[in-house]
Every structure is written in C-alpha cells, then in structure tokens.
Design an enzyme around this catalytic site. Structure first.
Site, PDB file in Angstrom:
ATOM      1  N   HIS A 176       9.063  31.140 -15.182  1.00 31.84           N
ATOM      2  CA  HIS A 176       9.463  32.061 -14.118  1.00 31.84           C
ATOM      3  C   HIS A 176       9.811  31.319 -12.828  1.00 31.84           C
ATOM      4  O   HIS A 176       8.940  31.023 -12.017  1.00 31.84           O
ATOM      5  CB  HIS A 176       8.293  33.028 -13.873  1.00 31.84           C
ATOM      6  CG  HIS A 176       8.636  34.209 -13.023  1.00 31.84           C
ATOM      7  ND1 HIS A 176       7.944  35.392 -13.100  1.00 31.84           N
ATOM      8  CD2 HIS A 176       9.574  34.406 -12.058  1.00 31.84           C
ATOM      9  CE1 HIS A 176       8.437  36.251 -12.231  1.00 31.84           C
ATOM     10  NE2 HIS A 176       9.426  35.670 -11.581  1.00 31.84           N
TER      11      HIS A 176
ATOM     12  N   HIS B 245      13.028  31.123  -9.574  1.00 29.57           N
ATOM     13  CA  HIS B 245      14.245  31.679  -8.966  1.00 29.57           C
ATOM     14  C   HIS B 245      14.982  30.514  -8.306  1.00 29.57           C
ATOM     15  O   HIS B 245      14.630  30.119  -7.199  1.00 29.57           O
ATOM     16  CB  HIS B 245      13.894  32.725  -7.907  1.00 29.57           C
ATOM     17  CG  HIS B 245      13.140  33.917  -8.427  1.00 29.57           C
ATOM     18  ND1 HIS B 245      13.755  35.094  -8.767  1.00 29.57           N
ATOM     19  CD2 HIS B 245      11.822  34.116  -8.667  1.00 29.57           C
ATOM     20  CE1 HIS B 245      12.851  35.981  -9.191  1.00 29.57           C
ATOM     21  NE2 HIS B 245      11.661  35.402  -9.136  1.00 29.57           N
ATOM     22  N   PHE B 246      15.979  29.979  -8.994  1.00 27.43           N
ATOM     23  CA  PHE B 246      16.698  28.816  -8.445  1.00 27.43           C
ATOM     24  C   PHE B 246      17.915  29.226  -7.595  1.00 27.43           C
ATOM     25  O   PHE B 246      18.658  28.374  -7.111  1.00 27.43           O
ATOM     26  CB  PHE B 246      17.088  27.837  -9.550  1.00 27.43           C
ATOM     27  CG  PHE B 246      15.961  26.906  -9.971  1.00 27.43           C
ATOM     28  CD1 PHE B 246      14.720  26.940  -9.329  1.00 27.43           C
ATOM     29  CD2 PHE B 246      16.130  25.994 -11.004  1.00 27.43           C
ATOM     30  CE1 PHE B 246      13.674  26.078  -9.707  1.00 27.43           C
ATOM     31  CE2 PHE B 246      15.097  25.127 -11.384  1.00 27.43           C
ATOM     32  CZ  PHE B 246      13.875  25.171 -10.736  1.00 27.43           C
ATOM     33  N   ARG B 247      18.120  30.532  -7.423  1.00 24.29           N
ATOM     34  CA  ARG B 247      19.037  31.063  -6.382  1.00 24.29           C
ATOM     35  C   ARG B 247      20.513  30.779  -6.557  1.00 24.29           C
ATOM     36  O   ARG B 247      21.286  30.982  -5.610  1.00 24.29           O
ATOM     37  CB  ARG B 247      18.619  30.547  -4.993  1.00 24.29           C
ATOM     38  CG  ARG B 247      17.175  30.777  -4.605  1.00 24.29           C
ATOM     39  CD  ARG B 247      16.809  32.223  -4.609  1.00 24.29           C
ATOM     40  NE  ARG B 247      15.511  32.492  -3.984  1.00 24.29           N
ATOM     41  CZ  ARG B 247      14.825  33.599  -4.198  1.00 24.29           C
ATOM     42  NH1 ARG B 247      15.285  34.534  -5.004  1.00 24.29           N
ATOM     43  NH2 ARG B 247      13.676  33.788  -3.603  1.00 24.29           N
TER      44      ARG B 247
ATOM     45  N   HIS C 163       8.671  42.720 -14.188  1.00 22.10           N
ATOM     46  CA  HIS C 163       8.040  42.798 -12.872  1.00 22.10           C
ATOM     47  C   HIS C 163       7.427  44.187 -12.800  1.00 22.10           C
ATOM     48  O   HIS C 163       8.123  45.181 -12.589  1.00 22.10           O
ATOM     49  CB  HIS C 163       9.078  42.591 -11.753  1.00 22.10           C
ATOM     50  CG  HIS C 163       8.491  42.677 -10.374  1.00 22.10           C
ATOM     51  ND1 HIS C 163       8.516  41.630  -9.478  1.00 22.10           N
ATOM     52  CD2 HIS C 163       7.841  43.683  -9.740  1.00 22.10           C
ATOM     53  CE1 HIS C 163       7.910  41.999  -8.359  1.00 22.10           C
ATOM     54  NE2 HIS C 163       7.500  43.251  -8.488  1.00 22.10           N
TER      55      HIS C 163
ATOM     56  N   HIS D 297       3.543  37.726 -13.160  1.00 22.00           N
ATOM     57  CA  HIS D 297       2.703  37.621 -11.959  1.00 22.00           C
ATOM     58  C   HIS D 297       1.647  38.711 -11.825  1.00 22.00           C
ATOM     59  O   HIS D 297       1.665  39.506 -10.897  1.00 22.00           O
ATOM     60  CB  HIS D 297       3.561  37.542 -10.687  1.00 22.00           C
ATOM     61  CG  HIS D 297       4.750  38.454 -10.630  1.00 22.00           C
ATOM     62  ND1 HIS D 297       4.675  39.798 -10.924  1.00 22.00           N
ATOM     63  CD2 HIS D 297       6.041  38.207 -10.324  1.00 22.00           C
ATOM     64  CE1 HIS D 297       5.871  40.328 -10.788  1.00 22.00           C
ATOM     65  NE2 HIS D 297       6.719  39.383 -10.440  1.00 22.00           N
TER      66      HIS D 297
ATOM     67  N   ASP E 113       6.632  31.624 -10.461  1.00 22.50           N
ATOM     68  CA  ASP E 113       7.423  32.590  -9.689  1.00 22.50           C
ATOM     69  C   ASP E 113       7.972  31.905  -8.425  1.00 22.50           C
ATOM     70  O   ASP E 113       7.965  32.490  -7.341  1.00 22.50           O
ATOM     71  CB  ASP E 113       6.601  33.840  -9.330  1.00 22.50           C
ATOM     72  CG  ASP E 113       7.483  34.979  -8.832  1.00 22.50           C
ATOM     73  OD1 ASP E 113       8.720  34.867  -8.923  1.00 22.50           O
ATOM     74  OD2 ASP E 113       6.924  35.985  -8.347  1.00 22.50           O
TER      75      ASP E 113
ATOM     76  N   HIS F 136      12.474  30.845  -0.157  1.00 18.94           N
ATOM     77  CA  HIS F 136      13.276  31.372   0.957  1.00 18.94           C
ATOM     78  C   HIS F 136      13.192  30.299   2.028  1.00 18.94           C
ATOM     79  O   HIS F 136      12.163  29.636   2.169  1.00 18.94           O
ATOM     80  CB  HIS F 136      12.689  32.692   1.471  1.00 18.94           C
ATOM     81  CG  HIS F 136      12.789  33.806   0.479  1.00 18.94           C
ATOM     82  ND1 HIS F 136      13.984  34.418   0.169  1.00 18.94           N
ATOM     83  CD2 HIS F 136      11.852  34.395  -0.294  1.00 18.94           C
ATOM     84  CE1 HIS F 136      13.772  35.357  -0.746  1.00 18.94           C
ATOM     85  NE2 HIS F 136      12.486  35.360  -1.050  1.00 18.94           N
TER      86      HIS F 136
HETATM   87  O1  DOR Z   1       8.264  38.151  -3.739  1.00 15.52           O
HETATM   88  C1  DOR Z   1       9.130  38.114  -4.603  1.00 15.52           C
HETATM   89  N1  DOR Z   1      10.213  37.348  -4.461  1.00 15.52           N
HETATM   90  N2  DOR Z   1       8.983  38.872  -5.701  1.00 15.52           N
HETATM   91  C2  DOR Z   1       9.966  38.991  -6.602  1.00 15.52           C
HETATM   92  O2  DOR Z   1       9.786  39.681  -7.585  1.00 15.52           O
HETATM   93  C3  DOR Z   1      11.276  38.317  -6.399  1.00 15.52           C
HETATM   94  C4  DOR Z   1      11.114  37.142  -5.548  1.00 15.52           C
HETATM   95  C5  DOR Z   1      12.415  36.607  -5.044  1.00 15.52           C
HETATM   96  O3  DOR Z   1      13.332  36.468  -5.831  1.00 15.52           O
HETATM   97  O4  DOR Z   1      12.485  36.277  -3.867  1.00 15.52           O
HETATM   98 ZN    ZN Z   2       9.944  36.363  -9.749  1.00  8.34          ZN
HETATM   99 ZN    ZN Z   3       8.705  39.630  -9.856  1.00 11.57          ZN
END
Ligand code: DOR
Ligand code: ZN
Ligand code: ZN
Length: 419
Positions: free
Chosen positions: A55, A57-59, A173, A219, A285, A289
């Site tokens: 899990h 998030h490489f954006r 989620h 999570h 996860d 940011h």
């Molecule tokens: O806090 C979170 N940020 N929860 C998520 O499910 C997505 C993630 C994000 O992609 O920033």
């Molecule tokens: Zn996530």
């Molecule tokens: Zn999530």
C-alpha cells in the site's frame, strides 16, 4: 553458485547462522556452509527477506511534486522494501484501461523496486479490461485524497464478485462515508470526532454482511477490527502510523490522516494485537504530501503521512526493544503480502527470488527527514530510533550497500515479470 550471502538468517521465525546461495536471481540453496564465486559475509548481522509494501501512493501521474516512482522507489529501497503496490487515487485516477496503460508506460524504467498497480472502478466492464495488468482492485468506502468513492452495498458486492471472477485481489479503504461528518476540524481530536471508529466498524460490518471473505481491509486502526476481519475470513493490513502515533502525538496537521489517528489506549491495543500476530499484513500507506502543504492550518492541510522508507526501520527497532517478535514482523511485512499477491518472495527458501535485506542490530540511528528520499520533505517520525538496512538485494542484484543505493532502476511490474 553466482553469489553466497552468509550471516544470521531468519528462517521460520528463528535466526540461525548459515549461507544463502543465489543463482540467476533466485535462492538456489540454504545451508550451513556453501561455496560460491562471490561471497558476502555479514557476520552477526540479520539476513531476512526484503519487505513487500502492499500500500503506497507514489502520486504519478498528476501530483509529482509530492512523489513519483523514481523518488518513491528510492525511498522504498532505502527502507528495505523491494516490492510496492501503488494506489489508484492519482490525477487522472487509474480507473479505466487507457489510464492504466498510460501509467504503465509512464513508470516503466523509473523504479528501483518491483511494483504493481492497483485500479479503482465501479464498472465491471472496465475492470475486465484492466484485470490482466492490475495488481488488485481498490475500493474507497470513505472519501479521502482524490475523488474515488464507492459506498453502495450493491455496487461493492458486484465489484467484489467481478474481481473474484477475474482472480484479482481486493483491498478496501473501510470507513463508511455516511458516518463521516463534514466540516472544519482544527485539531487531531476534532478530526477523529469527524471520522469516528464507528465509521470503520460499520464499513467492516457491512463488508462481513456482504460475505466479502478474501477481501483485504486496509489500514486497520482498532484491535476490534482485526478480530472482525479474521472472523469474516477477510485479511487485514495495519500501518506504522496507527501503531506508533495517536491523538496525543502533538503533530497537528502533520498527523492528519484517514482513517485518523486514534486515542493512545486504542493505539496501544492495536500494537499489542499486531505483536501477537493478529494483523495479516503491514502496509505503510505511504501518502506523501509536500511539507509546505502539510504546514497549512489544520482544516486546509491534506490527509496522509509518508512511511515507506521508515516502516521497516521503525519496526526493526521495535523488535530490538523487545516489543514485537522478529518472526511476526517478517510474516506480516514479507511473507504474507508476497503470498497474497502471488509474488515468489518473502521467505528465505529455495526457489524464491533473492530479495534480501541485511540489518545490523548494533547500528541504529535517529530519523532525520532531510536524509530520507521522498520528495515530500518531512517525516512524522523525526528523531525516533530506527534501524535502516545496510544491504539490500533484489533478484540477486545488489541494490543497496552500506546503506547507500548502488543499483539501477531495474524494478519490474509484477504483472509483466515472469517470476
Ligand atoms: O490520509 C489518507 N491519505 N488516506 C487515504 O486513504 C489516502 C491518502 C492519500 O492518498 O493522500
Ligand atoms: Zn492509502
Ligand atoms: Zn485508505
């Protein structure tokens, strides 16, 4: 034998001095003594499977000022992670065949570690088109970063059925969007009030009622949910931030994440439950940011914390402190994700890919965000004790040595690789 790695090997949860023989990228022998053309003797240091993070998030695409596959995979590698599964809430989202194919092309050749791409859609036809190239289907029952949302029982049931027919793993989620209140929170405690544990409980109850056995709940923040998922035949994933941070952490908007950080007692109970093996998998996860975005006032700051690089180092130092058995960590961070997503990694065993990480229990350091590799530029774990890997092999190739990257961007999509 191409390469022999000698050290204290973690096998079936126990450490024993021995040798791993590697040929053509795979483990070809595990013995007390082995001869080889090249030898690396790491002495008393721990040799364990590299981790697989189910899990991140490489954006990419659309938010590459926060992260991309180059920097994200560099962070993963430095954290002892050689396989990552990337989430679809990008811009545009990975929600149709064309976007998935674009993303595959875009990231190819840019990753230091192996990867898989999750997709999200409420349209069975689109899922059919994407299934051959997707690592799994992600369902968002609660709204969070991005616009993906599916909180309708009928639709969720239909998509789970379709995914099962296509042999595609499903991760959810699980926060019931109808139990989340809108409004401007100004603290971690208020954010928690807006997204109460009941939203998580109810989402998981609904999944259980849909007979969603086999589905993975991402999570998990509460120990009760680990019992609920196990009873319903679902797997569970816990994340470092819910194990290590709570509403008392003093991070302000830095600790804003969905599902939210819970109260200290709930966090401690979750950690204890994970330490006795109640969580199926560990997933970071990793939701980077940018530090400037997180510095906004609480209501405006985006939700999510980075974690792919610090997950194993923090957990290894918890192991060192005696808070978590090493065998339990290896099961949830290495073996279980690899089994679940069908990657022949995660154990020191003949036939497995030689994805290995070496840790030195005598060398711990404190986390300094300026030395981490994510583009986001901050960490919620600044100053904490961590044990970073000294050496990482992926497919028998030395990717990290003395804690520094020494390899190339040889990461492959797990759907392309002939493992
Ligand atoms: O806090 C979170 N940020 N929860 C998520 O499910 C997505 C993630 C994000 O992609 O920033
Ligand atoms: Zn996530
Ligand atoms: Zn999530």
């Amino acid at each position: 034998m191409d390469l022999v790695l000698e050290g204290r090997l973690l096998i079936n949860g126990e450490l024993t001095q021995g040798c791993v023989g590697i040929d053509n990228g795979r483990i070809s022998a595990v013995k007390k003594v082995l001869r080889g053309d090249r030898r690396i003797d790491v002495g008393y240091r721990i040799v364990m499977p590299a981790a697989m993070d189910p899990h991140v998030h490489f954006r990419q695409p659309g938010m590459t000022h926060k992260e991309d596959f180059h920097t994200g995979s560099l962070a993963a590698l430095h954290g002892g992670v050689t396989t990552v599964l990337d989430m679809p809430n990008t811009n545009p989202p990975t929600d149709r065949p064309r976007n998935l194919m674009d993303k595959r092309r875009m990231v190819k050749g840019s990753s230091f570690v192996d990867y898989g791409l999750f997709v999200a859609t409420s349209m069975p036809r689109r899922l059919e088109g994407m299934a051959p190239y997707a690592a799994g289907l992600k369902i968002f029952m609660g709204s969070t970063t991005g616009s993906l949302l599916d909180n309708d029982d009928g639709s969720i049931r239909q998509m789970i059925n379709k995914a099962m027919e296509l042999d595609l793993p499903v991760s959810v989620h699980a926060e019931d969007d109808s139990l989340i209140t809108e409004g401007e929170a100004s603290s971690l405690k208020e954010h928690l009030q807006q997204r109460p544990a009941e939203a998580e409980f109810n989402a998981v109850r609904r999944l259980a009622a849909l007979r969603a056995a086999g589905v993975n709940v991402c999570h998990v923040t509460r120990s009760e949910v680990l019992d609920m998922t196990a009873a319903a035949g679902m797997s569970s994933e816990v994340s470092p931030h819910h194990l290590l941070l709570d509403t008392g952490c003093g991070l302000g908007s830095g600790g804003k994440v969905n599902p939210p950080l819970r109260q200290p007692q709930a966090r401690e109970a979750l950690f204890r439950a994970a330490a006795v093996g109640k969580a199926t998998m560990l997933g970071s996860d990793h939701a980077p940011h940018h530090v400037d975005e997180k510095a906004e006032e609480f209501a405006l700051a985006p939700s999510g914390v980075p974690g792919v690089e610090t997950m194993m180092p923090l957990m290894m130092s918890a192991v060192k402190r005696g808070e978590l058995p090493l065998g339990t960590l290896a099961e949830m961070a290495c073996a279980a994700p690899a089994r679940r997503f069908g990657v022949p990694k995660g154990a020191i065993e003949e036939g497995m890919l030689a994805d290995l990480a070496v840790y030195d229990p005598r060398e711990t350091e404190t986390i300094d965000a300026s030395r981490l590799h994510s583009k986001c530029g901050w960490s919620p774990y600044e100053g904490r004790e961590a044990m970073f890997p000294r050496l990482v092999l992926m497919g028998g190739e030395l990717q990290l040595s003395r804690g520094e990257v020494c390899g190339e961007r040889i990461g492959r999509d797990i759907k392309d690789a002939t493992f």
